[in-house]
Design an enzyme around this catalytic site. Sequence first.
Site, PDB file in Angstrom:
ATOM      1  N   LYS A   1       0.810  -1.217   0.000  1.00 31.94           N
ATOM      2  CA  LYS A   1       0.000   0.000   0.000  1.00 31.94           C
ATOM      3  C   LYS A   1       0.845   1.271   0.000  1.00 31.94           C
ATOM      4  O   LYS A   1       0.496   2.250  -0.657  1.00 31.94           O
ATOM      5  CB  LYS A   1      -0.951   0.006   1.190  1.00 31.94           C
ATOM      6  CG  LYS A   1      -0.275   0.044   2.544  1.00 31.94           C
ATOM      7  CD  LYS A   1      -1.298   0.026   3.672  1.00 31.94           C
ATOM      8  CE  LYS A   1      -0.625   0.017   5.022  1.00 31.94           C
ATOM      9  NZ  LYS A   1       0.238   1.182   5.264  1.00 31.94           N
ATOM     10  N   THR A   2       1.968   1.270   0.729  1.00 26.85           N
ATOM     11  CA  THR A   2       2.793   2.478   0.791  1.00 26.85           C
ATOM     12  C   THR A   2       3.367   2.807  -0.580  1.00 26.85           C
ATOM     13  O   THR A   2       3.456   3.973  -0.974  1.00 26.85           O
ATOM     14  CB  THR A   2       3.925   2.302   1.815  1.00 26.85           C
ATOM     15  OG1 THR A   2       3.361   1.971   3.085  1.00 26.85           O
ATOM     16  CG2 THR A   2       4.732   3.584   1.948  1.00 26.85           C
TER      17      THR A   2
ATOM     18  N   ASP B   1      -3.213   7.405   4.434  1.00 29.24           N
ATOM     19  CA  ASP B   1      -2.765   6.039   4.711  1.00 29.24           C
ATOM     20  C   ASP B   1      -3.388   5.560   6.027  1.00 29.24           C
ATOM     21  O   ASP B   1      -3.763   6.376   6.878  1.00 29.24           O
ATOM     22  CB  ASP B   1      -1.241   6.023   4.805  1.00 29.24           C
ATOM     23  CG  ASP B   1      -0.675   4.611   4.784  1.00 29.24           C
ATOM     24  OD1 ASP B   1      -1.430   3.668   4.469  1.00 29.24           O
ATOM     25  OD2 ASP B   1       0.529   4.453   5.076  1.00 29.24           O
ATOM     26  N   GLU B   2      -3.490   4.243   6.203  1.00 26.83           N
ATOM     27  CA  GLU B   2      -4.054   3.647   7.421  1.00 26.83           C
ATOM     28  C   GLU B   2      -5.412   4.260   7.745  1.00 26.83           C
ATOM     29  O   GLU B   2      -5.722   4.596   8.894  1.00 26.83           O
ATOM     30  CB  GLU B   2      -3.090   3.835   8.606  1.00 26.83           C
ATOM     31  CG  GLU B   2      -1.688   3.288   8.393  1.00 26.83           C
ATOM     32  CD  GLU B   2      -1.634   1.757   8.389  1.00 26.83           C
ATOM     33  OE1 GLU B   2      -2.701   1.129   8.491  1.00 26.83           O
ATOM     34  OE2 GLU B   2      -0.532   1.206   8.273  1.00 26.83           O
TER      35      GLU B   2
ATOM     36  N   GLN C   1      -7.397  -4.691   9.771  1.00 30.26           N
ATOM     37  CA  GLN C   1      -6.281  -4.268  10.618  1.00 30.26           C
ATOM     38  C   GLN C   1      -6.648  -3.057  11.474  1.00 30.26           C
ATOM     39  O   GLN C   1      -5.766  -2.319  11.926  1.00 30.26           O
ATOM     40  CB  GLN C   1      -5.043  -3.956   9.764  1.00 30.26           C
ATOM     41  CG  GLN C   1      -4.507  -5.164   9.028  1.00 30.26           C
ATOM     42  CD  GLN C   1      -3.170  -4.880   8.366  1.00 30.26           C
ATOM     43  OE1 GLN C   1      -2.121  -4.765   9.023  1.00 30.26           O
ATOM     44  NE2 GLN C   1      -3.174  -4.766   7.051  1.00 30.26           N
TER      45      GLN C   1
ATOM     46  N   ARG D   1       2.309 -10.667  10.332  1.00 28.23           N
ATOM     47  CA  ARG D   1       3.674 -10.107  10.434  1.00 28.23           C
ATOM     48  C   ARG D   1       4.704 -11.145   9.988  1.00 28.23           C
ATOM     49  O   ARG D   1       5.840 -10.804   9.671  1.00 28.23           O
ATOM     50  CB  ARG D   1       4.011  -9.710  11.877  1.00 28.23           C
ATOM     51  CG  ARG D   1       3.152  -8.662  12.551  1.00 28.23           C
ATOM     52  CD  ARG D   1       2.942  -7.441  11.718  1.00 28.23           C
ATOM     53  NE  ARG D   1       1.702  -7.546  10.964  1.00 28.23           N
ATOM     54  CZ  ARG D   1       1.387  -6.774   9.937  1.00 28.23           C
ATOM     55  NH1 ARG D   1       2.238  -5.861   9.516  1.00 28.23           N
ATOM     56  NH2 ARG D   1       0.242  -6.921   9.285  1.00 28.23           N
TER      57      ARG D   1
END
Length: 663
Positions: A27-28, A204-205, A235, A592
């Site tokens: 995504k980044t 973002d997020e 998330q 993770r």
Amino acid sequence: MLNSQQRAAVDYAASPLLVLAGAGCGKTRVITEKIAHLVRHHGIDPSKIFAITFTNKAAKEMRERVATLVNEPEQLQVSTFHALGLLILQTDIRHTPYQYGFSILDSSETHKILQELLPAGIKKDTVYQLQWQISTWKNAGLMPADIEDGPPLLRDTYLHYQKYMQDINALDFDDMILQPLQLLTKHQEVLLRWQGRVGYMLVDEYQDTNASQYKLLKLLVGKQGNLTCVGDDDQSIYGWRGAQPENLQLLSQDFPGLKVINLEQNYRSSKNILAAAHGLIEHNPHPFEKKIWSDLGQGDLIRVNDFDTAEQEAMQIAADIEYKRMSLKLNYGDFAVLYRSNHQARIFEQVFRSQQVPYHLSGGRSFFDFAEIRDLMAYLRLLVNPQDNSAVLRIINTPKRGIGGQTVQQLATLAQQLKISLLSACGQAAVVKQLPKTVQQKVSDFHNMIHQHQHMKASPDHVFKSLLTAMDYLSWVSATANQKQNKHNKTKLVKDFLKWIDALCVKHADSLPDLLNTLALQNSQEDEQPDEVVRLMTLHAAKGLEFPHVYLVGLEEGILPHRNSLDEEETDDQESHQVQEERRLLYVGITRAMRGLHLSYVKRRPQRFQTDEILINGPSRFLDEIPQQYLSGYGPEEEKPETEKTSTKDHLATLRAMLENQT
């Protein structure tokens, strides 16, 4: 090279866009590539592009990535929500009840203010509950006048608290969003100017936004809706601080032309890990459907272990890390131990130290938690904001000046009667004359020292160093330390702070207010850590990170899911939102892991703070929700190999000796 879904998200700019980005799906990169695309192909001025995320570290990383793609990247507005709020306030402070040079107070300082405002005898826990409730209201975008329900004590405390903060020209961190929201809502001309300044907004997020942040975002982009939001409802793990995953659904309501693109190809984890994560998170409701996938291979099954005690759990994990490190030629930095709550780290620290396994504990004591740094920040705040009474209360007798508590109380009473600040009271001869003769000169000297440096014509770093020299602060810190090592540590703290100020003044801060606000928004826990250590951290702290091998520990009812979420469930016929968030927390932990994932639980665990009481919680319900075909060592048919029934302490010693003999 971007995959087809990523490319579609980068290229699309016809209407508001929601990018549902699964864990590890890049995504980044989509955000940074889209910024470059907007500049190159849509002709948007870089100074009109705003990219928002939730931590200083994430903003820094995004800024560094964009710098390789865009000319003049310094024109871009890449920041946190709070930094954006600060920019709005600094630009248009004249339209608010505050003045330029306001202070930003942390939670410990606002806690003290609430204690002062409340009637005597209020319990400490009650103060914390009031503080939490005020924060909750602010995160919802509510001012005191908006509160209709609740006990009068709560509403009155909020009202008095806000008035006090205005009187001392100070804001708390929740105000960094609430006050810009109030400003843009009440002043149409300011709103129109800011909407003209925002050519395109990327967030973002997005699943971590609260109601106040979403309202601010909606105001800034206006009806044009030049907006891309990137997030993952699976998330969303910050409900306890106001995050609302339902903001994903609000986008489609408030922006009817919203387009949704899913990023589903995971570049991090094996197929088994992702299948297990998907099987778990399917038990939560989903307004938007997605399923992440990987072409990185099937990978190993997820190992599940149960242990009689927490010490056995830690010993076995230490042994397993040592074995994998030496047999597979890995680094300690390839391993992470993740847990629900900070107190679970204690036993791992003890075992890792005894077995010489190097580690780093995330979430340790903050740089800003040290008394010396709080002192220096209070002095800096007072230089910027003479109305900051809480700063005066902290440092009027630090270093020791012979100004005791009775004198301070008398000063506060006189200042309140005259409706002036404490610092102003210290500078008025008529006030000082009413104090005991033994302290009159000391109070005047304190005022004169601050006043002199407030009006000093020099760079911020020179002003601050001059102030510290005038009161000989460094020598006082050294003299009051009770041990040699303590003396070294405390003086180093002060010197490191001064070096940091020097660096900020070179790059960011042209004035004392700039310097103060830059420092106040920093997060001292974002320093990078060396690779040669095992990382110990909470599941919340692990979000956004990845590790080749992950040990997820304490999978027991009452720990994960947390006892608080289960208490809430008891009063509700349906599964509580808190339990759903706990499930998302485990999902974050599972995703993770890149190659190896180990889950474990303890059969008998000491009650926290009461080591003589044993809890028998049983394995977490979430273990039963993970499809069994992706697990090894869990289920009614499973029988542990004989080798795993030996003492983990003996196993570790034997293993270390065996491997050392081979090298």
